[in-house]
Design a protein around this motif. Sequence first.
Motif, short mmCIF file in Angstrom:
data_model
loop_
_atom_site.label_atom_id
_atom_site.label_comp_id
_atom_site.label_asym_id
_atom_site.label_seq_id
_atom_site.Cartn_x
_atom_site.Cartn_y
_atom_site.Cartn_z
N SER A 78 0.84 -1.20 0.00
CA SER A 78 0.00 0.00 0.00
C SER A 78 0.87 1.25 0.00
N ASP A 79 0.37 2.28 -0.67
CA ASP A 79 1.05 3.57 -0.75
C ASP A 79 0.04 4.64 -0.40
N ASN A 80 0.21 5.28 0.74
CA ASN A 80 -0.77 6.26 1.19
C ASN A 80 -0.77 7.52 0.33
N LYS A 83 -2.74 6.53 -2.73
CA LYS A 83 -4.02 5.96 -2.33
C LYS A 83 -4.31 4.66 -3.10
N LYS A 84 -3.26 3.87 -3.36
CA LYS A 84 -3.43 2.61 -4.06
C LYS A 84 -2.93 1.44 -3.22
N LEU A 85 -3.55 0.28 -3.46
CA LEU A 85 -3.13 -0.95 -2.80
C LEU A 85 -2.97 -2.02 -3.87
N MET A 99 -4.24 -7.66 -8.16
CA MET A 99 -5.43 -6.83 -8.10
C MET A 99 -5.03 -5.48 -7.52
N THR A 100 -5.47 -4.40 -8.15
CA THR A 100 -5.21 -3.05 -7.66
C THR A 100 -6.50 -2.51 -7.04
N ILE A 101 -6.40 -2.01 -5.81
CA ILE A 101 -7.57 -1.53 -5.07
C ILE A 101 -7.38 -0.06 -4.73
N ASP A 102 -8.41 0.74 -4.97
CA ASP A 102 -8.38 2.15 -4.62
C ASP A 102 -8.65 2.30 -3.13
N MET A 103 -7.73 2.94 -2.40
CA MET A 103 -7.88 3.09 -0.96
C MET A 103 -8.63 4.35 -0.57
#
Length: 217
Positions: A78-80, A83-85, A99-103
Amino acid sequence: MKKSILLLLAVTLSFTSFAQGEFKEGKVVSTQTMSSDDEAMNSQLAMVGDVVTTTYVKGTKSRSEVSSPMTGDVVTISDNESKKLLMLMDDPMGGKNYMTIDMDPAQAQVENIEVKNRDDKKTVLGYDCDGYDVTMKAGGQEVEMTIYTTKKIKAFSQQSQMYGDKIEGFPMHFVMNMSQMGKNITIENTVTDIKEGPVSGDKFNMTPPEGYKEMKQ
């Protein structure tokens, strides 16, 4: 069901992800168990046993690593700032997928969050923790959680970002209850070790490795 478990794993791993605070670089270890009131499912979960998650922290980035017979090897980065995971899954049966998830909380797969203060405490690794009850939907599933957080660790949890000022402190222990295919599942996670120290920046590369195929949410 496998995909739902992977999405749920992304949520639970986020509880051991940091973004910023006094704890800026180091390693966090947590132990997770899964159980069910359904005899057949509980037998399968019992075969998995305790799942140990190791999370590496460096500034605004974190990397969680877990391996189990049910999910294979799973790495969550994760990268704050962005805002991506990024979730990397290496399963002998399903192959290598990512899988890329929007945080961003406004676009997260978590809905209808309600938080209530339990007015009780728990001690984890010598830290006094306050309890909260949380109800929400994650990946279309109804989820109930009890979380214990400590204000003594000045670090930011990605998952706590969704709760705004409703939950204070860093999560040290949580119990999650949900249903899968009509079967109740309980996931319990406890932080067992925290160590500060240097971590290589190579661990936080957000580019999927060669050979991994994208898995849609």
